[in-house]
Design a protein around this motif. Structure first.
Motif, PDB file in Angstrom:
ATOM      1  N   ARG A  27       0.865  -1.184   0.000  1.00 46.75           N
ATOM      2  CA  ARG A  27       0.000   0.000   0.000  1.00 46.75           C
ATOM      3  C   ARG A  27       0.895   1.224   0.000  1.00 46.75           C
ATOM      4  O   ARG A  27       2.094   1.137   0.239  1.00 46.75           O
ATOM      5  N   GLU A  28       0.308   2.357  -0.237  1.00 47.28           N
ATOM      6  CA  GLU A  28       1.056   3.601  -0.131  1.00 47.28           C
ATOM      7  C   GLU A  28       1.267   3.907   1.352  1.00 47.28           C
ATOM      8  O   GLU A  28       0.296   3.983   2.104  1.00 47.28           O
ATOM      9  N   PRO A  29       2.508   4.075   1.799  1.00 47.12           N
ATOM     10  CA  PRO A  29       2.742   4.340   3.220  1.00 47.12           C
ATOM     11  C   PRO A  29       2.221   5.697   3.669  1.00 47.12           C
ATOM     12  O   PRO A  29       1.887   5.885   4.833  1.00 47.12           O
ATOM     13  N   HIS A  30       2.157   6.642   2.746  1.00 44.32           N
ATOM     14  CA  HIS A  30       1.664   7.992   3.063  1.00 44.32           C
ATOM     15  C   HIS A  30       0.671   8.423   1.989  1.00 44.32           C
ATOM     16  O   HIS A  30       0.978   9.252   1.136  1.00 44.32           O
ATOM     17  N   PRO A  31      -0.555   7.847   1.995  1.00 44.47           N
ATOM     18  CA  PRO A  31      -1.525   8.199   0.957  1.00 44.47           C
ATOM     19  C   PRO A  31      -1.748   9.701   0.899  1.00 44.47           C
ATOM     20  O   PRO A  31      -1.872  10.357   1.920  1.00 44.47           O
ATOM     21  N   GLY A  32      -1.730  10.215  -0.311  1.00 46.99           N
ATOM     22  CA  GLY A  32      -1.940  11.643  -0.516  1.00 46.99           C
ATOM     23  C   GLY A  32      -0.644  12.370  -0.786  1.00 46.99           C
ATOM     24  O   GLY A  32      -0.649  13.433  -1.400  1.00 46.99           O
ATOM     25  N   GLU A  33       0.482  11.820  -0.332  1.00 44.06           N
ATOM     26  CA  GLU A  33       1.772  12.465  -0.574  1.00 44.06           C
ATOM     27  C   GLU A  33       2.096  12.455  -2.062  1.00 44.06           C
ATOM     28  O   GLU A  33       2.436  13.474  -2.642  1.00 44.06           O
ATOM     29  N   ASN A  34       2.026  11.282  -2.686  1.00 44.71           N
ATOM     30  CA  ASN A  34       2.229  11.157  -4.130  1.00 44.71           C
ATOM     31  C   ASN A  34       1.021  10.532  -4.811  1.00 44.71           C
ATOM     32  O   ASN A  34       0.697  10.873  -5.933  1.00 44.71           O
ATOM     33  N   TYR A  35       0.408   9.579  -4.145  1.00 42.33           N
ATOM     34  CA  TYR A  35      -0.757   8.882  -4.665  1.00 42.33           C
ATOM     35  C   TYR A  35      -1.787   8.784  -3.547  1.00 42.33           C
ATOM     36  O   TYR A  35      -1.431   8.707  -2.376  1.00 42.33           O
ATOM     37  N   GLY A  36      -3.028   8.714  -3.926  1.00 46.63           N
ATOM     38  CA  GLY A  36      -4.077   8.504  -2.937  1.00 46.63           C
ATOM     39  C   GLY A  36      -4.194   7.032  -2.611  1.00 46.63           C
ATOM     40  O   GLY A  36      -3.464   6.203  -3.155  1.00 46.63           O
ATOM     41  N   PRO A  37      -5.115   6.676  -1.731  1.00 48.71           N
ATOM     42  CA  PRO A  37      -5.342   5.255  -1.452  1.00 48.71           C
ATOM     43  C   PRO A  37      -5.813   4.543  -2.722  1.00 48.71           C
ATOM     44  O   PRO A  37      -6.485   5.135  -3.557  1.00 48.71           O
ATOM     45  N   HIS A  38      -5.425   3.308  -2.864  1.00 42.47           N
ATOM     46  CA  HIS A  38      -5.805   2.538  -4.056  1.00 42.47           C
ATOM     47  C   HIS A  38      -7.293   2.210  -4.019  1.00 42.47           C
ATOM     48  O   HIS A  38      -7.807   1.727  -3.021  1.00 42.47           O
ATOM     49  N   GLU A  46      -0.720   0.044 -11.330  1.00 42.59           N
ATOM     50  CA  GLU A  46      -0.074   1.213 -11.935  1.00 42.59           C
ATOM     51  C   GLU A  46       0.858   1.893 -10.932  1.00 42.59           C
ATOM     52  O   GLU A  46       1.990   2.253 -11.272  1.00 42.59           O
ATOM     53  N   CYS A  47       0.419   2.048  -9.704  1.00 42.59           N
ATOM     54  CA  CYS A  47       1.254   2.654  -8.660  1.00 42.59           C
ATOM     55  C   CYS A  47       2.481   1.789  -8.383  1.00 42.59           C
ATOM     56  O   CYS A  47       3.583   2.301  -8.179  1.00 42.59           O
ATOM     57  N   ALA A  48       2.307   0.468  -8.393  1.00 40.64           N
ATOM     58  CA  ALA A  48       3.428  -0.451  -8.171  1.00 40.64           C
ATOM     59  C   ALA A  48       4.455  -0.312  -9.299  1.00 40.64           C
ATOM     60  O   ALA A  48       5.665  -0.287  -9.045  1.00 40.64           O
ATOM     61  N   ARG A  49       3.979  -0.191 -10.530  1.00 38.48           N
ATOM     62  CA  ARG A  49       4.900   0.005 -11.665  1.00 38.48           C
ATOM     63  C   ARG A  49       5.669   1.312 -11.519  1.00 38.48           C
ATOM     64  O   ARG A  49       6.874   1.369 -11.759  1.00 38.48           O
ATOM     65  N   ASP A  50       4.977   2.368 -11.125  1.00 36.22           N
ATOM     66  CA  ASP A  50       5.639   3.660 -10.899  1.00 36.22           C
ATOM     67  C   ASP A  50       6.696   3.543  -9.809  1.00 36.22           C
ATOM     68  O   ASP A  50       7.809   4.045  -9.949  1.00 36.22           O
ATOM     69  N   ASP A  55      12.036   3.867  -7.931  1.00 36.36           N
ATOM     70  CA  ASP A  55      13.005   3.394  -6.951  1.00 36.36           C
ATOM     71  C   ASP A  55      14.067   2.487  -7.558  1.00 36.36           C
ATOM     72  O   ASP A  55      14.983   2.058  -6.867  1.00 36.36           O
ATOM     73  N   GLY A  56      13.930   2.164  -8.835  1.00 41.48           N
ATOM     74  CA  GLY A  56      14.925   1.335  -9.500  1.00 41.48           C
ATOM     75  C   GLY A  56      14.989  -0.074  -8.946  1.00 41.48           C
ATOM     76  O   GLY A  56      16.065  -0.650  -8.823  1.00 41.48           O
ATOM     77  N   ILE A  57      13.848  -0.646  -8.621  1.00 40.29           N
ATOM     78  CA  ILE A  57      13.804  -1.981  -8.031  1.00 40.29           C
ATOM     79  C   ILE A  57      14.190  -3.003  -9.095  1.00 40.29           C
ATOM     80  O   ILE A  57      13.545  -3.102 -10.134  1.00 40.29           O
ATOM     81  N   ALA A  58      15.247  -3.778  -8.833  1.00 39.39           N
ATOM     82  CA  ALA A  58      15.780  -4.720  -9.816  1.00 39.39           C
ATOM     83  C   ALA A  58      15.165  -6.111  -9.700  1.00 39.39           C
ATOM     84  O   ALA A  58      15.117  -6.845 -10.680  1.00 39.39           O
ATOM     85  N   ASN A  59      14.722  -6.488  -8.509  1.00 41.36           N
ATOM     86  CA  ASN A  59      14.201  -7.839  -8.312  1.00 41.36           C
ATOM     87  C   ASN A  59      12.717  -7.905  -8.654  1.00 41.36           C
ATOM     88  O   ASN A  59      12.100  -6.902  -8.979  1.00 41.36           O
ATOM     89  N   ARG A  60      12.166  -9.105  -8.554  1.00 40.49           N
ATOM     90  CA  ARG A  60      10.747  -9.297  -8.856  1.00 40.49           C
ATOM     91  C   ARG A  60       9.885  -8.538  -7.861  1.00 40.49           C
ATOM     92  O   ARG A  60      10.196  -8.452  -6.684  1.00 40.49           O
ATOM     93  N   MET A  61       8.789  -8.010  -8.369  1.00 44.26           N
ATOM     94  CA  MET A  61       7.848  -7.288  -7.511  1.00 44.26           C
ATOM     95  C   MET A  61       6.503  -7.991  -7.562  1.00 44.26           C
ATOM     96  O   MET A  61       6.003  -8.317  -8.635  1.00 44.26           O
ATOM     97  N   LEU A  62       5.965  -8.235  -6.388  1.00 46.36           N
ATOM     98  CA  LEU A  62       4.637  -8.812  -6.251  1.00 46.36           C
ATOM     99  C   LEU A  62       3.717  -7.720  -5.724  1.00 46.36           C
ATOM    100  O   LEU A  62       4.154  -6.838  -4.988  1.00 46.36           O
ATOM    101  N   VAL A  63       2.443  -7.781  -6.081  1.00 46.60           N
ATOM    102  CA  VAL A  63       1.489  -6.762  -5.654  1.00 46.60           C
ATOM    103  C   VAL A  63       0.396  -7.426  -4.827  1.00 46.60           C
ATOM    104  O   VAL A  63      -0.265  -8.365  -5.286  1.00 46.60           O
ATOM    105  N   GLY A  68      -5.186  -6.013   1.279  1.00 42.12           N
ATOM    106  CA  GLY A  68      -3.931  -6.080   2.028  1.00 42.12           C
ATOM    107  C   GLY A  68      -3.727  -7.404   2.744  1.00 42.12           C
ATOM    108  O   GLY A  68      -3.114  -7.456   3.805  1.00 42.12           O
ATOM    109  N   THR A  69      -4.182  -8.469   2.144  1.00 44.84           N
ATOM    110  CA  THR A  69      -4.135  -9.787   2.774  1.00 44.84           C
ATOM    111  C   THR A  69      -2.713 -10.198   3.154  1.00 44.84           C
ATOM    112  O   THR A  69      -2.459 -10.603   4.294  1.00 44.84           O
ATOM    113  N   VAL A  70      -1.786 -10.098   2.228  1.00 43.81           N
ATOM    114  CA  VAL A  70      -0.393 -10.475   2.509  1.00 43.81           C
ATOM    115  C   VAL A  70       0.209  -9.526   3.549  1.00 43.81           C
ATOM    116  O   VAL A  70       0.864  -9.966   4.488  1.00 43.81           O
ATOM    117  N   HIS A  71      -0.032  -8.260   3.382  1.00 37.52           N
ATOM    118  CA  HIS A  71       0.513  -7.264   4.301  1.00 37.52           C
ATOM    119  C   HIS A  71       0.090  -7.546   5.740  1.00 37.52           C
ATOM    120  O   HIS A  71       0.904  -7.522   6.663  1.00 37.52           O
TER     121      HIS A  71
END
Length: 130
Positions: A27-38, A46-50, A55-63, A68-71
């Motif tokens: 999730r967005e840690p600070h909703p409203g700073e850059n993106y609102g709540p999903h 789309e937010c995850a891709r951004d 952030d230049g994340i090189a490894n696999r990203m899961l969403v 927020g079940t996994v979280h």
């Protein structure tokens, strides 16, 4: 970008030692700073891709899903780290990313794997299994 770059270095160093690295976008840690709540799964993707690009994340990203079940299963903190060994046991967990500690745990796991490959019995110091 300060939080991800050291993780990218660890990923580059340890991926050939049989380690898999995943970033879970929860999730967005600070909703409203850059993106609102999903509001939709597509918006969250789309937010995850951004995030991955910025952030230049090189490894696999899961969403994670919108609920927020996994979280929630892993503690609900925004910057948690889990290292799970190849037997499915939690070798390390922390509420906040500490790159030096992560590097130390990965080095110890790689050494233990190398020693086991030579027939040395290595006893893990943890018992929690996911």
């Amino acid at each position: 970008m300060g939080e991800v770059s050291p993780l990218n270095e660890l990923y580059q160093r340890y991926r050939d030692h049989g380690f898999e690295f995943y970033t879970v976008y929860v999730r967005e840690p600070h909703p409203g700073e850059n993106y609102g709540p999903h509001r939709t799964a597509e918006q969250k993707l789309e937010c995850a891709r951004d995030c991955r690009q910025q952030d230049g994340i090189a490894n696999r990203m899961l969403v994670d899903d919108l609920a927020g079940t996994v979280h929630r299963c892993y503690g609900s903190m925004p910057n948690m780290i889990f290292i799970i060994d190849k037997n499915g046991r939690i070798a390390y967990k922390a509420m906040w990313t500490d790159h030096d500690e992560i590097a130390s745990v990965l080095a110890n796991l790689a050494l233990a794997d190398q020693l086991q490959g030579q027939g040395v019995r290595v006893k893990p110091s943890y018992t929690e299994k996911i």
